[in-house]
Design a protein around this motif. Structure first.
Motif, mmCIF file in Angstrom:
data_model
loop_
_atom_site.group_PDB
_atom_site.id
_atom_site.type_symbol
_atom_site.label_atom_id
_atom_site.label_comp_id
_atom_site.label_asym_id
_atom_site.label_seq_id
_atom_site.Cartn_x
_atom_site.Cartn_y
_atom_site.Cartn_z
ATOM 1 N N GLN A 42 0.832 -1.126 -0.058
ATOM 2 C CA GLN A 42 -0.070 0.021 -0.064
ATOM 3 C C GLN A 42 0.893 1.400 -0.101
ATOM 4 O O GLN A 42 1.447 1.576 1.137
ATOM 5 C CB GLN A 42 -0.975 0.084 1.189
ATOM 6 C CG GLN A 42 -1.928 -1.276 1.421
ATOM 7 C CD GLN A 42 -3.171 -0.783 1.767
ATOM 8 O OE1 GLN A 42 -3.496 0.442 1.570
ATOM 9 N NE2 GLN A 42 -4.233 -1.950 1.722
ATOM 10 N N CYS B 87 -9.599 12.283 2.908
ATOM 11 C CA CYS B 87 -10.063 12.610 4.419
ATOM 12 C C CYS B 87 -10.056 14.217 4.413
ATOM 13 O O CYS B 87 -9.108 14.920 3.823
ATOM 14 C CB CYS B 87 -8.956 11.926 5.287
ATOM 15 S SG CYS B 87 -9.102 10.351 5.370
ATOM 16 N N GLN C 175 -13.324 6.005 7.313
ATOM 17 C CA GLN C 175 -12.856 5.560 6.085
ATOM 18 C C GLN C 175 -13.467 4.048 5.548
ATOM 19 O O GLN C 175 -13.854 4.076 4.607
ATOM 20 C CB GLN C 175 -11.407 4.984 6.678
ATOM 21 C CG GLN C 175 -10.720 4.056 5.441
ATOM 22 C CD GLN C 175 -9.250 3.628 5.693
ATOM 23 O OE1 GLN C 175 -8.420 4.895 5.585
ATOM 24 N NE2 GLN C 175 -8.832 2.428 5.770
ATOM 25 N N ILE D 249 -7.933 5.349 -0.757
ATOM 26 C CA ILE D 249 -8.160 6.674 0.316
ATOM 27 C C ILE D 249 -6.826 7.552 0.417
ATOM 28 O O ILE D 249 -5.714 7.027 0.533
ATOM 29 C CB ILE D 249 -8.634 6.256 1.792
ATOM 30 C CG1 ILE D 249 -9.761 5.208 1.715
ATOM 31 C CG2 ILE D 249 -8.574 7.087 2.936
ATOM 32 C CD1 ILE D 249 -11.004 6.223 1.810
ATOM 33 N N ALA E 172 -5.089 9.602 3.219
ATOM 34 C CA ALA E 172 -5.418 9.850 4.779
ATOM 35 C C ALA E 172 -3.975 10.644 5.225
ATOM 36 O O ALA E 172 -3.158 10.424 4.711
ATOM 37 C CB ALA E 172 -5.728 8.312 5.392
ATOM 38 N N ARG F 178 -3.905 4.169 8.551
ATOM 39 C CA ARG F 178 -5.023 3.956 7.669
ATOM 40 C C ARG F 178 -4.800 2.715 6.913
ATOM 41 O O ARG F 178 -5.790 1.879 6.163
ATOM 42 C CB ARG F 178 -5.501 4.971 6.976
ATOM 43 C CG ARG F 178 -5.872 6.128 7.891
ATOM 44 C CD ARG F 178 -7.218 5.940 8.408
ATOM 45 N NE ARG F 178 -7.549 7.144 9.503
ATOM 46 C CZ ARG F 178 -8.420 6.954 10.223
ATOM 47 N NH1 ARG F 178 -9.597 5.795 10.307
ATOM 48 N NH2 ARG F 178 -8.941 7.717 11.206
ATOM 49 N N LYS F 179 -3.709 2.506 6.477
ATOM 50 C CA LYS F 179 -3.530 1.370 5.459
ATOM 51 C C LYS F 179 -3.762 -0.106 6.348
ATOM 52 O O LYS F 179 -4.296 -1.104 5.568
ATOM 53 C CB LYS F 179 -1.871 1.412 5.217
ATOM 54 C CG LYS F 179 -1.502 2.516 4.437
ATOM 55 C CD LYS F 179 0.097 2.497 4.445
ATOM 56 C CE LYS F 179 0.662 3.794 3.733
ATOM 57 N NZ LYS F 179 0.489 3.890 2.260
ATOM 58 N N ALA G 74 -7.571 -0.619 6.370
ATOM 59 C CA ALA G 74 -8.310 -1.222 5.115
ATOM 60 C C ALA G 74 -7.991 -2.588 5.036
ATOM 61 O O ALA G 74 -8.852 -3.246 4.276
ATOM 62 C CB ALA G 74 -7.323 -0.503 3.877
ATOM 63 N N VAL H 18 -12.038 -0.893 0.924
ATOM 64 C CA VAL H 18 -10.856 -0.004 0.695
ATOM 65 C C VAL H 18 -9.720 -0.811 0.050
ATOM 66 O O VAL H 18 -9.492 -1.758 0.656
ATOM 67 C CB VAL H 18 -10.204 0.739 1.869
ATOM 68 C CG1 VAL H 18 -9.287 1.948 1.505
ATOM 69 C CG2 VAL H 18 -11.382 1.787 2.488
ATOM 70 N N VAL I 1 -4.563 2.571 0.486
ATOM 71 C CA VAL I 1 -4.318 3.856 1.146
ATOM 72 C C VAL I 1 -3.059 4.532 0.820
ATOM 73 O O VAL I 1 -1.965 4.097 0.953
ATOM 74 C CB VAL I 1 -4.722 3.589 2.636
ATOM 75 C CG1 VAL I 1 -4.483 4.904 3.503
ATOM 76 C CG2 VAL I 1 -5.875 3.164 2.984
ATOM 77 N N THR J 183 -1.120 8.126 2.116
ATOM 78 C CA THR J 183 -0.672 8.962 2.886
ATOM 79 C C THR J 183 -0.800 10.301 2.243
ATOM 80 O O THR J 183 -0.304 10.361 0.868
ATOM 81 C CB THR J 183 0.389 9.038 3.807
ATOM 82 O OG1 THR J 183 1.669 9.240 3.220
ATOM 83 C CG2 THR J 183 0.482 7.765 4.575
#
Length: 457
Positions: free
Chosen positions: A71, A99, A198, A224, A226, A231-232, A235, A250, A253, A255
């Protein structure tokens, strides 16, 4: 030295006391956020301080570690290039959700207002081959509204169930990962079951939006943008959407920092494009939720609870700092009695204090908004980190000013949210809404050893 709060054999982490006094409790990050590359390293090579760790790598399975490593920008460009090689009839629809806490970062980096920065970001992503770019604020609306209802329910039953309160928010993936895999009982029963913005956005895109486009969910690739790396990991966790539709809500992700680097290195012409909506109509004004930090759960749930439980109308929610600026308290008082006591706890030092009180059965709070990063999501280490790996405080202050300047709108007043409750979920409180907007937290899990509570984070 193996850190005492982790139960996995593979954990090779050491405490800050092994080297020096803990002087960095205000700037924590996840293990996979440290280092110049900001990537996940081999689990066996993990070596970070407790002050840097929440969802530490040693709490991941080898499979999860490999999936998270994919990711990033490389995985994203792989998706883009693979899609371009396909015939038009077999191509996937690529959708990116941003986000709201990422937009002040792009505004600061680009030297633009939030709306113009949003349009610049949208134009860049569509120039790469993305078909739709959405704002995730609507998903945060759902998460807050469901948290409000759950808190009122928990408050009304807490005398029969001592685990109903305090209710701890579950929007921060680093905190949830730590609570589920390290703390376990007695913390997990206190976690709010409302899904994070998310994961709710994932269901909106893969379910509601896909059906409006007459597409099977597996034909939609959802990405996503974020503020943080955790957040990775979020998901990858199991969710109701995967069980129902056979695909994750998702798929990837990125960043904010990863996307900004792509923009800096790109030779695409600078373009702007309007942000899309799930309904295909005009974009809404960029807005934020109320509250002292960047999420707004405390303020919105507080006002809702005051009205529903005690008939009190609260206009502004005033928070006061307790031990530090990242441990805030708000109370509702009447005739000298405290009716509601809410708190916001950001960063490890304050999370530790909340957990200590909870384990001892003496928590004074009814509700705690919990975030791993000091200051909340704006300070996610995927966007507020300087080249030396430390927090970029000047950038953070600039982002805070930009975010504070955004207009506030209560989630209850969103016509789009009310429309989705009707069209997508058969109404608030329906079985379909429960399935789409709530999750379960594993438990009972491993208990935190008593000795682990005394580590200085």
């Amino acid at each position: 030295m193996k850190c005492e709060h982790c139960t996995r054999k593979e954990c090779s982490k050491k405490t800050k006391a092994d080297d020096e006094e803990n002087t960095s409790v205000d700037t924590p990050s996840s293990a996979h956020e440290n280092g110049e590359k900001g990537e996940f390293h081999k689990l066996a090579d993990a070596n970070v301080f407790l002050s840097d760790c929440l969802a530490c790598e040693s709490c991941l399975t080898a499979e999860e570690g490999a999936q998270v490593a994919r990711q990033g920008a490389g995985g994203f460009f792989h998706i883009l290039n693979l899609n371009k090689k396909r015939d038009l009839s077999t191509r996937s629809v690529l959708a990116v959700s941003v986000c709201p806490q990422s937009l002040p970062y792009f505004a600061a980096k680009l030297g633009l207002g939030v709306t113009d920065a949003s349009r610049r970001l949208c134009g860049f992503l569509k120039g790469l081959g993305v078909h739709y770019v959405f704002d995730m604020t609507i998903a945060a609306d759902f998460s807050i509204l469901e948290s409000q209802r759950e808190f009122v329910r928990r408050y009304r039953q807490h005398r029969e169930d001592d685990r109903a309160l305090p209710m701890l928010t579950s929007a921060c993936p680093g905190w949830v990962q730590y609570a589920e895999r390290v703390l376990g009982e007695p913390v997990t029963p206190h976690l709010c079951t409302a899904r994070s913005p998310q994961q709710i956005m994932g269901s909106l895109v893969k379910d509601y939006f896909a059906r409006r486009q007459n597409l099977p969910p597996e034909k939609v690739v959802h990405v996503i943008v974020a503020p943080c790396h955790d957040r990775k990991l979020e998901a990858l966790r199991e969710d109701p959407h995967a069980a129902l539709h056979g695909c994750r809500a998702v798929d990837c992700v990125l960043t904010s920092g990863e996307v900004a680097q792509m923009m800096e290195q790109s030779d695409l012409p600078v373009t702007e494009a309007a942000v899309d909506t799930l309904f295909g109509d005009l974009e809404e004004e960029v807005r934020r939720h109320d509250g002292a930090n960047s999420a707004g759960y405390l303020a919105h749930v507080f006002r809702h609870a005051a009205k529903e439980l005690f008939g009190e109308d609260v206009e502004g929610v005033t928070c006061r700092a307790l031990r530090n600026k990242d441990l805030q308290e708000a109370t509702l008082e009447k005739n000298g009695a405290v009716l509601l006591r809410f708190a916001a706890a950001c960063g490890f030092r304050n999370i530790r204090n909340v957990v200590l009180r909870l384990r001892r059965g003496g928590s004074p709070f009814h509700f705690v908004e919990v975030f791993a990063c000091p200051g909340g999501c704006l300070n996610g280490r995927g966007q507020a980190q300087a080249k030396d790996g430390q927090a970029d405080r000047a950038l953070l202050r600039q982002m805070e000013g930009i975010y504070a300047g955004l207009p506030v709108r209560p989630p209850e007043s969103s016509e789009q949210v009310q429309r989705l409750y009707r069209e997508w979920l058969d109404g608030a409180g329906s079985p379909r809404a429960q399935q789409a907007l709530h999750t379960a937290h594993p438990g009972p899990g491993p208990k935190l050893p008593a000795s682990g509570l005394h580590i200085t984070w």
